[in-house]
Write a protein that holds these residues in place. Structure first.
Motif, PDB file in Angstrom:
ATOM      1  N   LEU A  62       0.777  -1.289   0.153  1.00  0.00           N
ATOM      2  CA  LEU A  62       0.131  -0.036  -0.040  1.00  0.00           C
ATOM      3  C   LEU A  62       0.821   1.118  -0.043  1.00  0.00           C
ATOM      4  CD1 LEU A  62      -2.814  -1.239   2.438  1.00  0.00           C
ATOM      5  CD2 LEU A  62      -2.980  -0.620   0.043  1.00  0.00           C
ATOM      6  N   ASN A  63       1.998   1.305   0.886  1.00  0.00           N
ATOM      7  CA  ASN A  63       2.764   2.246   0.611  1.00  0.00           C
ATOM      8  C   ASN A  63       3.392   2.596  -0.588  1.00  0.00           C
ATOM      9  OD1 ASN A  63       2.578   3.068   3.693  1.00  0.00           O
ATOM     10  ND2 ASN A  63       4.353   1.787   4.140  1.00  0.00           N
ATOM     11  N   VAL A  64       3.769   1.613  -1.134  1.00  0.00           N
ATOM     12  CA  VAL A  64       4.400   1.603  -2.630  1.00  0.00           C
ATOM     13  C   VAL A  64       3.412   2.122  -3.518  1.00  0.00           C
ATOM     14  CG1 VAL A  64       5.333   0.535  -4.756  1.00  0.00           C
ATOM     15  CG2 VAL A  64       6.382  -0.046  -2.310  1.00  0.00           C
ATOM     16  N   TYR A  65       2.156   1.811  -3.565  1.00  0.00           N
ATOM     17  CA  TYR A  65       0.896   2.294  -4.402  1.00  0.00           C
ATOM     18  C   TYR A  65       0.964   3.887  -4.064  1.00  0.00           C
ATOM     19  CZ  TYR A  65      -3.761   3.033  -5.983  1.00  0.00           C
ATOM     20  OH  TYR A  65      -4.752   3.746  -6.708  1.00  0.00           O
ATOM     21  N   ASP A  66       0.619   4.053  -2.739  1.00  0.00           N
ATOM     22  CA  ASP A  66       0.404   5.583  -2.600  1.00  0.00           C
ATOM     23  C   ASP A  66       1.800   6.379  -3.001  1.00  0.00           C
ATOM     24  OD1 ASP A  66      -1.827   5.127  -1.161  1.00  0.00           O
ATOM     25  OD2 ASP A  66      -0.835   5.354   0.746  1.00  0.00           O
ATOM     26  N   CYS A  67       2.997   5.806  -2.903  1.00  0.00           N
ATOM     27  CA  CYS A  67       4.097   6.548  -3.483  1.00  0.00           C
ATOM     28  C   CYS A  67       4.159   6.794  -5.011  1.00  0.00           C
ATOM     29  CB  CYS A  67       5.579   6.084  -2.908  1.00  0.00           C
ATOM     30  SG  CYS A  67       5.783   6.054  -1.053  1.00  0.00           S
ATOM     31  N   LEU A  68       4.007   5.655  -5.606  1.00  0.00           N
ATOM     32  CA  LEU A  68       3.935   5.794  -7.036  1.00  0.00           C
ATOM     33  C   LEU A  68       2.636   6.581  -7.370  1.00  0.00           C
ATOM     34  CD1 LEU A  68       4.974   4.558  -9.557  1.00  0.00           C
ATOM     35  CD2 LEU A  68       3.393   2.583  -9.625  1.00  0.00           C
ATOM     36  N   VAL A  69       1.520   6.618  -6.946  1.00  0.00           N
ATOM     37  CA  VAL A  69       0.569   7.431  -7.620  1.00  0.00           C
ATOM     38  C   VAL A  69       1.025   8.646  -7.221  1.00  0.00           C
ATOM     39  CG1 VAL A  69      -1.789   8.443  -6.675  1.00  0.00           C
ATOM     40  CG2 VAL A  69      -1.320   5.643  -7.089  1.00  0.00           C
ATOM     41  N   ASP A  70       1.677   9.233  -6.069  1.00  0.00           N
ATOM     42  CA  ASP A  70       2.001  10.382  -5.850  1.00  0.00           C
ATOM     43  C   ASP A  70       3.340  10.854  -6.946  1.00  0.00           C
ATOM     44  OD1 ASP A  70       2.408  12.892  -4.202  1.00  0.00           O
ATOM     45  OD2 ASP A  70       4.528  12.253  -3.854  1.00  0.00           O
ATOM     46  N   TYR A  71       4.112  10.020  -7.315  1.00  0.00           N
ATOM     47  CA  TYR A  71       5.220  10.337  -8.093  1.00  0.00           C
ATOM     48  C   TYR A  71       4.704  10.453  -9.502  1.00  0.00           C
ATOM     49  CZ  TYR A  71       9.446   9.856 -10.918  1.00  0.00           C
ATOM     50  OH  TYR A  71      10.426   9.785 -11.804  1.00  0.00           O
ATOM     51  N   LEU A  72       3.809   9.806  -9.893  1.00  0.00           N
ATOM     52  CA  LEU A  72       3.150   9.722 -11.068  1.00  0.00           C
ATOM     53  C   LEU A  72       2.309  11.187 -11.510  1.00  0.00           C
ATOM     54  CD1 LEU A  72       2.605   6.146 -12.111  1.00  0.00           C
ATOM     55  CD2 LEU A  72       4.354   7.567 -13.164  1.00  0.00           C
ATOM     56  N   SER A  73       1.819  11.717 -10.270  1.00  0.00           N
ATOM     57  CA  SER A  73       1.094  12.899 -10.505  1.00  0.00           C
ATOM     58  C   SER A  73       1.706  14.186 -10.761  1.00  0.00           C
ATOM     59  CB  SER A  73       0.019  12.843  -8.863  1.00  0.00           C
ATOM     60  OG  SER A  73       0.986  13.488  -8.135  1.00  0.00           O
ATOM     61  N   ARG A  74       3.001  14.174 -10.698  1.00  0.00           N
ATOM     62  CA  ARG A  74       3.827  15.415 -10.756  1.00  0.00           C
ATOM     63  C   ARG A  74       3.602  15.737 -12.483  1.00  0.00           C
ATOM     64  NH1 ARG A  74       9.413  13.339  -9.606  1.00  0.00           N
ATOM     65  NH2 ARG A  74       9.899  15.427 -10.597  1.00  0.00           N
ATOM     66  N   GLU A  75       3.544  17.114 -12.469  1.00  0.00           N
ATOM     67  CA  GLU A  75       3.259  17.650 -13.854  1.00  0.00           C
ATOM     68  C   GLU A  75       4.582  17.288 -14.617  1.00  0.00           C
ATOM     69  OE1 GLU A  75       1.689  18.941 -17.061  1.00  0.00           O
ATOM     70  OE2 GLU A  75       0.650  18.651 -15.219  1.00  0.00           O
ATOM     71  N   ARG A  76       5.927  17.346 -13.977  1.00  0.00           N
ATOM     72  CA  ARG A  76       7.081  16.896 -14.847  1.00  0.00           C
ATOM     73  C   ARG A  76       6.890  15.683 -15.324  1.00  0.00           C
ATOM     74  NH1 ARG A  76      12.021  19.669 -14.937  1.00  0.00           N
ATOM     75  NH2 ARG A  76      13.928  18.124 -15.371  1.00  0.00           N
ATOM     76  N   THR A  77       6.739  14.758 -14.493  1.00  0.00           N
ATOM     77  CA  THR A  77       6.538  13.088 -14.838  1.00  0.00           C
ATOM     78  C   THR A  77       5.655  13.258 -15.984  1.00  0.00           C
ATOM     79  OG1 THR A  77       6.881  12.744 -12.472  1.00  0.00           O
ATOM     80  CG2 THR A  77       6.140  11.103 -13.814  1.00  0.00           C
ATOM     81  N   LYS A  78       4.443  13.977 -15.959  1.00  0.00           N
ATOM     82  CA  LYS A  78       3.534  13.750 -17.193  1.00  0.00           C
ATOM     83  C   LYS A  78       4.024  14.234 -18.453  1.00  0.00           C
ATOM     84  CE  LYS A  78      -0.310  13.430 -14.165  1.00  0.00           C
ATOM     85  NZ  LYS A  78      -1.876  14.307 -13.746  1.00  0.00           N
ATOM     86  N   SER A  79       4.439  15.624 -18.436  1.00  0.00           N
ATOM     87  CA  SER A  79       4.578  16.476 -19.449  1.00  0.00           C
ATOM     88  C   SER A  79       5.956  15.988 -20.011  1.00  0.00           C
ATOM     89  CB  SER A  79       4.122  17.658 -19.186  1.00  0.00           C
ATOM     90  OG  SER A  79       5.083  18.275 -18.242  1.00  0.00           O
ATOM     91  N   THR A  80       7.040  16.026 -19.368  1.00  0.00           N
ATOM     92  CA  THR A  80       8.256  15.995 -19.521  1.00  0.00           C
ATOM     93  C   THR A  80       8.805  14.621 -19.866  1.00  0.00           C
ATOM     94  OG1 THR A  80       8.996  17.982 -18.232  1.00  0.00           O
ATOM     95  CG2 THR A  80      10.639  16.604 -19.267  1.00  0.00           C
ATOM     96  N   TYR A  81       8.384  13.826 -18.834  1.00  0.00           N
ATOM     97  CA  TYR A  81       8.792  12.202 -19.008  1.00  0.00           C
ATOM     98  C   TYR A  81       7.761  11.417 -19.834  1.00  0.00           C
ATOM     99  CZ  TYR A  81      12.154  13.834 -15.612  1.00  0.00           C
ATOM    100  OH  TYR A  81      12.893  14.533 -15.133  1.00  0.00           O
ATOM    101  N   ASN A  82       6.568  11.869 -20.047  1.00  0.00           N
ATOM    102  CA  ASN A  82       5.476  11.153 -20.725  1.00  0.00           C
ATOM    103  C   ASN A  82       4.880  10.238 -20.042  1.00  0.00           C
ATOM    104  OD1 ASN A  82       3.486  11.034 -22.737  1.00  0.00           O
ATOM    105  ND2 ASN A  82       4.674   9.886 -24.153  1.00  0.00           N
TER     106      ASN A  82
END
Length: 193
Positions: A57-77
């Motif tokens: 569950l902790n890994v799930y929460d950390c992954l959701v948080d990491y992937l929610s970053r704008e840079r992660t979405k727009s720059t890293y696709n």
């Protein structure tokens, strides 16, 4: 721990819909699998009953948080659907089911030897770590290639894998890097001693 189990099952059922997912969850909830009561390790993070569940569950929460970053979405696709995120995070360590056995050992406490409980590692299916998780999951449902690589290489450079394979995986399957980062964040910052 019961709240963690309920949350895990709710996340699983809400996000993981592919064929065979119901059979995998039924297995995980059965007497044949100790996923919800297993520790995450023998001596390190989550070395207590329910530690594996909490870590997942902790890994799930950390992954959701990491992937929610704008840079992660727009720059890293890195734009992944909820099902993929749930699969790789919640199931990355399913290889740790049915491998930890409760035992006791002698430990000196305040100058006296006492029997204390601990977990010993007894793997009856020694198929590796990440690859064993992929093997168990695919016995019930299909994984995409990216999901399989993410789970297989979630240990990143801290595992025994060939460094070139890890670099190739992170470059070609970015969710593998994100999962590895989430796994380390959970392990060292949320669950560290």
């Amino acid at each position: 721990m019961e709240n963690n189990k309920e949350r895990f099952i709710a996340l699983f059922q809400e996000h993981i819909k592919r064929e065979g997912a119901d059979r995998l969850l039924a297995y995980m909830c059965s007497d044949q699998c100790d996923f919800f009561t297993a520790p995450a390790s023998t001596r390190f993070h989550g070395s207590y009953s329910g530690g594996l569940l909490e870590h997942s569950l902790n890994v799930y929460d950390c992954l959701v948080d990491y992937l929610s970053r704008e840079r992660t979405k727009s720059t890293y696709n890195m734009n992944y659907n909820d099902e993929t995120v749930a699969i790789v995070a919640l199931l990355h360590d399913i290889c740790k089911t049915n491998v930890y056995k409760e035992s006791t050992r002698n430990q000196k406490i305040n100058g006296e030897w006492k029997q204390v409980p601990y977990y010993e590692f007894d793997d009856q299916l020694p198929y590796g770590h990440g690859e064993k998780s992929v093997y168990i999951i695919t016995g019930f449902m299909k994984l995409t290639r990216e999901e399989a690589f993410a789970i297989r290489y979630h240990m990143g450079f801290s595992g025994p894998e060939d460094q070139r394979s890890i670099g190739y995986t992170f470059e070609n399957y970015p969710i593998a890097f994100a999962l590895s980062t989430a796994d380390m964040e959970a392990t060292y910052f949320l669950e560290g001693k």
